[in-house]
Design a protein around this motif. Structure first.
Motif, short mmCIF file in Angstrom:
data_model
loop_
_atom_site.label_atom_id
_atom_site.label_comp_id
_atom_site.label_asym_id
_atom_site.label_seq_id
_atom_site.Cartn_x
_atom_site.Cartn_y
_atom_site.Cartn_z
N LEU A 89 0.95 -1.10 -0.31
CA LEU A 89 -0.44 -0.56 0.14
C LEU A 89 1.03 1.33 -0.11
O LEU A 89 1.42 1.26 0.55
CB LEU A 89 -0.66 0.04 1.47
N ALA A 90 1.29 1.72 -1.18
CA ALA A 90 1.84 2.85 -1.18
C ALA A 90 1.44 4.18 -2.20
O ALA A 90 1.71 4.93 -2.45
CB ALA A 90 3.69 2.30 -2.30
N GLY A 91 0.05 3.76 -1.42
CA GLY A 91 -0.86 5.61 -2.52
C GLY A 91 -0.57 6.69 -1.45
O GLY A 91 -1.58 7.85 -1.76
N MET A 93 -0.25 9.99 1.12
CA MET A 93 0.59 11.46 0.83
C MET A 93 1.85 11.67 1.90
O MET A 93 2.66 12.33 1.69
CB MET A 93 -0.51 12.44 1.42
N LYS A 103 7.30 8.22 -0.13
CA LYS A 103 7.25 7.49 1.47
C LYS A 103 8.66 6.90 0.97
O LYS A 103 9.67 6.83 1.29
CB LYS A 103 6.76 7.33 2.19
N MET A 140 0.28 -0.58 -5.25
CA MET A 140 -0.84 0.60 -5.24
C MET A 140 -0.12 2.00 -4.84
O MET A 140 0.29 2.16 -4.13
CB MET A 140 -2.34 -0.16 -4.45
N GLN A 171 -4.77 3.56 -7.11
CA GLN A 171 -5.95 3.46 -6.87
C GLN A 171 -6.62 5.28 -6.80
O GLN A 171 -6.57 5.87 -7.92
CB GLN A 171 -5.85 3.90 -4.53
N PRO A 195 -5.64 10.83 -2.35
CA PRO A 195 -6.01 9.09 -2.27
C PRO A 195 -7.41 8.81 -1.13
O PRO A 195 -6.92 9.72 0.45
CB PRO A 195 -4.42 8.82 -1.83
N ASN A 196 -8.18 8.43 -1.27
CA ASN A 196 -9.56 8.41 -0.79
C ASN A 196 -8.66 6.98 -0.22
O ASN A 196 -9.90 6.78 0.63
CB ASN A 196 -10.12 7.53 -1.47
N GLY A 197 -7.65 6.70 0.81
CA GLY A 197 -7.64 6.25 1.99
C GLY A 197 -7.16 4.49 1.29
O GLY A 197 -6.46 4.70 0.02
N ASN A 198 -6.75 3.59 2.17
CA ASN A 198 -5.83 2.20 1.72
C ASN A 198 -6.75 0.86 1.73
O ASN A 198 -6.50 0.28 1.67
CB ASN A 198 -5.07 2.18 2.52
N VAL A 228 4.12 0.95 3.70
CA VAL A 228 5.10 1.27 3.24
C VAL A 228 6.37 2.18 4.37
O VAL A 228 7.54 2.10 4.00
CB VAL A 228 5.11 2.20 2.19
N ASP A 229 5.75 2.17 4.96
CA ASP A 229 6.39 2.66 5.91
C ASP A 229 6.69 1.71 7.34
O ASP A 229 8.04 2.59 7.81
CB ASP A 229 5.42 3.42 7.13
N LEU A 305 -1.60 -3.36 10.24
CA LEU A 305 -1.23 -2.75 8.79
C LEU A 305 -0.77 -4.35 8.48
O LEU A 305 0.67 -4.06 7.09
CB LEU A 305 -0.99 -1.71 8.37
P1 UTP Z 1 -1.00 6.61 6.51
O1 UTP Z 1 -2.76 6.12 7.56
O2 UTP Z 1 0.12 6.18 7.30
O3 UTP Z 1 -0.89 7.78 5.83
O4 UTP Z 1 -0.81 4.63 5.76
P2 UTP Z 1 0.07 8.45 4.67
O5 UTP Z 1 -0.30 8.94 3.89
O6 UTP Z 1 1.07 7.51 4.56
O7 UTP Z 1 0.51 10.02 5.79
P3 UTP Z 1 0.57 10.83 6.49
O8 UTP Z 1 -0.64 10.01 7.14
O9 UTP Z 1 -0.54 11.46 5.13
O10 UTP Z 1 1.43 11.68 6.79
C1 UTP Z 1 -0.47 3.82 6.27
C2 UTP Z 1 -0.38 3.14 4.83
O11 UTP Z 1 -1.50 2.76 3.70
C3 UTP Z 1 -1.69 3.78 2.97
C4 UTP Z 1 0.36 4.71 2.79
O12 UTP Z 1 0.84 5.21 1.63
C5 UTP Z 1 0.89 3.33 4.32
O13 UTP Z 1 1.23 2.04 3.70
N1 UTP Z 1 -2.09 4.24 2.45
C6 UTP Z 1 -2.81 5.77 3.26
C7 UTP Z 1 -2.61 4.37 1.13
O14 UTP Z 1 -1.73 3.36 0.06
N2 UTP Z 1 -3.70 5.15 0.33
C8 UTP Z 1 -3.76 5.95 1.39
O15 UTP Z 1 -5.22 6.84 0.92
C9 UTP Z 1 -3.71 6.09 2.35
#
Ligand code: UTP
Length: 402
Positions: A89-91, A93, A103, A140, A171, A195-198, A228-229, A305
Motif C-alpha cells: 500500500l503505497a498510495g 501522501m 515515502k 498500489m 487507487q 487519495p481515498n484511503g487504503n 510502506v512505512d 497493517l
Molecule cells: P498512513 O495512514 O500512515 O497515511 O498510511 P500516509 O498518507 O502514508 O501518511 P500521512 O498520514 O499523510 O503522514 C498507512 C499506509 O496506507 C497507505 C500508505 O501509503 C501507508 O502504506 N495509504 C494511505 C494508501 O495506500 N492510500 C491512502 O490513501 C492512504
C-alpha cells in the motif's frame, strides 16, 4: 452534464475561474469533474457500524514457536505454488514525513543509500529465496505519486526483484472540501483531490487489467497487504501464511503486544461476534484494563497493517461499501479572489476508506503475534516517535547495515 452535476451537488464554485482558463485547461477541468466521484460528499463521518465489543484470542509468540516448523513448512509449500501475492500500500501522501517524494523513496541510510522501498523488497526477497519462486508483488500508488514511484523503482532495477512479477495499479481519489462541504480548487483549473484511503485496494487492483491478469494467472489465493512505512516487517512470512491457512481462517493479522494499556494503536477484538478492530479512542478505560481468565490484558494486541486476506473472501465482499472516514487536514487552495492560500491550520476535510474496516466482513481472523522489536519499525515522522530515527535504531539493533 458537468453543470448539472455541479448544480445537483451544490458545487458550482468549481467553475468560478472558467473564463480565465485556456481551452486545454478547461477540457482538463471538465474531465476531472466528470470523473470525480461526488458521492463522498454524502459521508457523515459517523457511518462506522457500532456493535458489542468483546475480546478475541491471539496466537501468541510461545504458541507460534511451538508450531513454527509445521507452519513454515505449510507456508513455504503455498508460497512455492505462488498462491500468495504481496500487496504494498503505497498510495498515501506521507504528509507527516514531509517529503515531496513518495515515502518509499525516502533514504534511511546513514553511511550508504538504503531506501524504504529497497528495505521492503529485500525483505520479500528473503522469502523468494526460501521458497524458490518469486512472490507476485502488487504496488498500489495514487495519481499523486504513481509516476515518481514507477520511475524510481525502474531506475533502481526494482532492487533485484524480477520485474515480470511486479504490477503497479493506481487507487482512486476523492475530492477535498472546505469545512462547509464545498469542494476546493487546488489551481484555478484543478480540483483539489486526495487519495481515498487504503481501504479500496482490492477494487482498484481489479480495475487494472495487468494487475488483475497477474492475480488470475497465478490463481492467487492469498494477498498479504502491508504498509510502506514499516521497514522491519516480514512480508509473505511463511509461518504467518502457514498458520492462517492451516487454521482455516479467512484473514490473518499480524499483531504486537501493546507496551501499555493505553497505547495509541488499533486493537484486535470481536464486534458482534465477528473479528474487528477497536480504535484506541473507542477503548474505554475499563476495557483497556480488563483481564482475561489467565490474568492477561484482554485487549492487548495492536495491529500493524500487515494482513493476509483470502482472495475468495475479497471476491465475496468487493461490492460491500466501506464506511467513509472524514479527516481534517491542511489543504492548499485557491480562494474566491483567485489567490493561492497555504493554510497554517487545518482547513479541509478529506475522505478515506480504511483497510481495517474490511476485517469485520470476515467470519474469522487470526491475530498472529510477532516480536515487536523485530517486526515493527514504522516511519511516520521525521523525528521522535515512529520516525526515521527510531526506525534506524531498530534496524541497527536487528543487524542491518545502514
Ligand atoms: P498512513 O495512514 O500512515 O497515511 O498510511 P500516509 O498518507 O502514508 O501518511 P500521512 O498520514 O499523510 O503522514 C498507512 C499506509 O496506507 C497507505 C500508505 O501509503 C501507508 O502504506 N495509504 C494511505 C494508501 O495506500 N492510500 C491512502 O490513501 C492512504
Amino acid at each position: 452534464m458537468i453543470k448539472e452535476k455541479l448544480e445537483k451537488w451544490g458545487q458550482t464554485q468549481l467553475l468560478k475561474f472558467e473564463n480565465e482558463l485556456t481551452e486545454e485547461e478547461k477540457t482538463a477541468l471538465y474531465k476531472q469533474i466528470e470523473d470525480l466521484d461526488f458521492s463522498y460528499l454524502n459521508a457523515s463521518g459517523d457511518d462506522v457500524p457500532k456493535g458489542e465489543i468483546t475480546p478475541i484470542k491471539a496466537m501468541t509468540i510461545t504458541e507460534i514457536e511451538n508450531q513454527r516448523a509445521k507452519f513454515e513448512e505449510e507456508g513455504l509449500k503455498i508460497l512455492a505454488r505462488q498462491e500468495v501475492g504481496a500487496l504494498l500500500l503505497a498510495g498515501g501522501m506521507g504528509t507527516r514525513l514531509g517529503s515531496d517524494n513518495p515515502k518509499g523513496m525516502y533514504n534511511i541510510g546513514i553511511t550508504k543509500d538504503v531506501y524504504i522501498f529497497q528495505r521492503l523488497i529485500e525483505n520479500l526477497l528473503d522469502v523468494v529465496k526460501a521458497c524458490g519462486k518469486p512472490v507476485p508483488l502488487f504496488i498500489m500508488t495514487s495519481d499523486k505519486n504513481h509516476k515518481a514511484t514507477v520511475e524510481f523503482l525502474k531506475e533502481h532495477k526494482y532492487f533485484g526483484y524480477d520485474e515480470n512479477y511486479i504490477k503497479f495499479f493506481m487507487q482512486e481519489t476523492a475530492p477535498c472540501v472546505d469545512l462547509n462541504g464545498k469542494i476546493l480548487l487546488e489551481e484555478k483549473g484543478v480540483v483539489a483531490t486526495s487519495p481515498n484511503g487504503n481501504g479500496g485496494w482490492f477494487n482498484s487492483l481489479l480495475a487494472n487489467d495487468e494487475a488483475k491478469a497477474m492475480l488470475e494467472k497465478f490463481n492467487i489465493k492469498w494477498l498479504n497487504v502491508f504498509a510502506v512505512d514499516n521497514v522491519l516487517q516480514r512480508i509473505a512470512d511463511p509461518a504467518f501464511v502457514g498458520a492462517t491457512a492451516c487454521g482455516g481462517y479467512e484473514i490473518g493479522s499480524k499483531v504486537i503486544r501493546k507496551v501499555d494499556p493505553y497505547e495509541k494503536v488499533g486493537v484486535m477484538c470481536n464486534k458482534n461476534g465477528k473479528p474487528s478492530i477497536v480504535e484506541y479512542i473507542d477503548l474505554t478505560e475499563e476495557m483497556a484494563l480488563q483481564v482475561d481468565e489467565n490474568g492477561e490484558r484482554a485487549y492487548n494486541f495492536g495491529v500493524i497493517l500487515n494482513y493476509l486476506f483470502k482472495v475468495e473472501l475479497l471476491q465475496e465482499i468487493k461490492d460491500k461499501k466501506l464506511p467513509i472516514h472524514i479527516v481534517t487536514k491542511k489543504v492548499p487552495y485557491v480562494d474566491e479572489n483567485g489567490q493561492k492560500v497555504t493554510p497554517e491550520v487545518p482547513n479541509a476535510h478529506k475522505f478515506e476508506m480504511l483497510c481495517v474496516d474490511m476485517i469485520e466482513f470476515a467470519s474469522s481472523c487470526l491475530p498472529f503475534e510477532v516480536v515487536r522489536e523485530k517486526e515493527f519499525a514504522p516511519i511516520k515522522n521525521k523525528t521522535g516517535v515512529d520516525s526515521v530515527e527510531s526506525a534506524q535504531k531498530l534496524l541497527i539493533q536487528n543487524g542491518y547495515k545502514l
